[in-house]
Design a protein around this motif. Structure first.
Motif, PDB file in Angstrom:
ATOM      1  N   MET A  67      16.884 -74.941  -2.033  1.00  0.00           N
ATOM      2  CA  MET A  67      15.790 -75.467  -2.826  1.00  0.00           C
ATOM      3  C   MET A  67      16.369 -76.196  -4.029  1.00  0.00           C
ATOM      4  N   ASN A  68      16.006 -77.461  -4.189  1.00  0.00           N
ATOM      5  CA  ASN A  68      16.459 -78.255  -5.316  1.00  0.00           C
ATOM      6  C   ASN A  68      15.508 -78.120  -6.500  1.00  0.00           C
ATOM      7  N   THR A  69      16.043 -78.295  -7.689  1.00  0.00           N
ATOM      8  CA  THR A  69      15.236 -78.384  -8.894  1.00  0.00           C
ATOM      9  C   THR A  69      15.204 -79.847  -9.301  1.00  0.00           C
ATOM     10  N   TYR A  70      13.994 -80.350  -9.582  1.00  0.00           N
ATOM     11  CA  TYR A  70      13.818 -81.747  -9.968  1.00  0.00           C
ATOM     12  C   TYR A  70      13.239 -81.821 -11.373  1.00  0.00           C
ATOM     13  N   ARG A  71      13.549 -82.914 -12.061  1.00  0.00           N
ATOM     14  CA  ARG A  71      12.968 -83.194 -13.380  1.00  0.00           C
ATOM     15  C   ARG A  71      12.357 -84.583 -13.330  1.00  0.00           C
ATOM     16  N   LEU A  72      11.097 -84.682 -13.702  1.00  0.00           N
ATOM     17  CA  LEU A  72      10.409 -85.966 -13.803  1.00  0.00           C
ATOM     18  C   LEU A  72      10.341 -86.326 -15.284  1.00  0.00           C
ATOM     19  N   VAL A  73      11.016 -87.419 -15.653  1.00  0.00           N
ATOM     20  CA  VAL A  73      11.035 -87.892 -17.035  1.00  0.00           C
ATOM     21  C   VAL A  73       9.941 -88.944 -17.170  1.00  0.00           C
ATOM     22  N   ILE A  74       9.028 -88.728 -18.111  1.00  0.00           N
ATOM     23  CA  ILE A  74       7.887 -89.617 -18.297  1.00  0.00           C
ATOM     24  C   ILE A  74       8.027 -90.334 -19.632  1.00  0.00           C
ATOM     25  N   LYS A  75       7.949 -91.662 -19.570  1.00  0.00           N
ATOM     26  CA  LYS A  75       8.011 -92.479 -20.784  1.00  0.00           C
ATOM     27  C   LYS A  75       6.803 -93.409 -20.803  1.00  0.00           C
ATOM     28  N   ARG A  76       6.302 -93.651 -21.985  1.00  0.00           N
ATOM     29  CA  ARG A  76       5.209 -94.622 -22.159  1.00  0.00           C
ATOM     30  C   ARG A  76       5.647 -95.619 -23.204  1.00  0.00           C
ATOM     31  N   GLN A  77       5.674 -96.877 -22.813  1.00  0.00           N
ATOM     32  CA  GLN A  77       6.113 -97.978 -23.665  1.00  0.00           C
ATOM     33  C   GLN A  77       7.491 -97.692 -24.256  1.00  0.00           C
ATOM     34  N   GLY A  78       8.374 -97.132 -23.437  1.00  0.00           N
ATOM     35  CA  GLY A  78       9.755 -96.869 -23.815  1.00  0.00           C
ATOM     36  C   GLY A  78      10.001 -95.576 -24.575  1.00  0.00           C
ATOM     37  N   ALA A  79       8.953 -94.905 -25.032  1.00  0.00           N
ATOM     38  CA  ALA A  79       9.106 -93.652 -25.788  1.00  0.00           C
ATOM     39  C   ALA A  79       8.927 -92.457 -24.851  1.00  0.00           C
ATOM     40  N   LEU A  80       9.780 -91.463 -25.029  1.00  0.00           N
ATOM     41  CA  LEU A  80       9.710 -90.262 -24.203  1.00  0.00           C
ATOM     42  C   LEU A  80       8.410 -89.512 -24.464  1.00  0.00           C
ATOM     43  N   VAL A  81       7.650 -89.261 -23.403  1.00  0.00           N
ATOM     44  CA  VAL A  81       6.432 -88.465 -23.489  1.00  0.00           C
ATOM     45  C   VAL A  81       6.767 -87.007 -23.194  1.00  0.00           C
ATOM     46  N   GLY A  82       7.607 -86.784 -22.165  1.00  0.00           N
ATOM     47  CA  GLY A  82       7.987 -85.421 -21.830  1.00  0.00           C
ATOM     48  C   GLY A  82       8.700 -85.338 -20.499  1.00  0.00           C
ATOM     49  N   ASN A  83       9.135 -84.128 -20.167  1.00  0.00           N
ATOM     50  CA  ASN A  83       9.816 -83.832 -18.913  1.00  0.00           C
ATOM     51  C   ASN A  83       9.030 -82.755 -18.182  1.00  0.00           C
ATOM     52  N   LEU A  84       8.910 -82.909 -16.885  1.00  0.00           N
ATOM     53  CA  LEU A  84       8.315 -81.878 -16.045  1.00  0.00           C
ATOM     54  C   LEU A  84       9.377 -81.411 -15.062  1.00  0.00           C
TER      55      LEU A  84
END
Length: 89
Positions: free
Chosen positions: A1-18
Motif C-alpha cells: 500500500m502506497n502513501t500519496y500526498r496531494l499538494v493543492i495550490k491556488r494562484q501559486g500559493a500553497l493551500v494545503g496537503n492531503l
C-alpha cells in the motif's frame, strides 16, 4: 500500500496537503482532483512516499523511536492528468 500526498495550490500559493494511505487512495485522489480541476487558478501535484526519516534514541533500556517523517517524491503526472481530463468533459 502506497502513501500519496496531494499538494493543492491556488494562484501559486500553497493551500494545503492531503495525505492518503489506504487501498483506495488513488480513487479518492481522482475524485478530489476532478472537483478541484474545475476551480479557477487551482493546481495539483501528486507525490508518492519514497521512504521515511526516523529519529531514534538509544539508552541502556533499549531503542526508542522519537519521531518519523514520511518522505515524498513526485508521482507520474499521468495519474492526475486522467482525472483532470475527465473533469473537462
Amino acid at each position: 500500500m502506497n502513501t500519496y500526498r496531494l499538494v493543492i495550490k491556488r494562484q501559486g500559493a500553497l493551500v494545503g496537503n492531503l495525505d492518503f494511505a489506504s487501498t483506495t487512495a488513488l480513487d479518492g485522489i481522482r475524485d478530489i482532483a476532478r472537483h478541484l480541476a474545475a476551480a479557477d487558478g487551482c493546481t495539483l501535484e501528486l507525490q508518492v512516499e519514497s521512504g521515511q526519516r526516523r529519529l531514534l534514541e538509544s539508552t541502556p533500556e533499549g531503542i526508542r523511536l522519537l519521531a518519523a517523517e514520511v518522505l515524498f517524491r513526485a508521482a507520474p503526472r499521468a495519474l492526475l492528468q486522467d482525472a483532470c481530463a475527465q473533469a473537462a468533459l
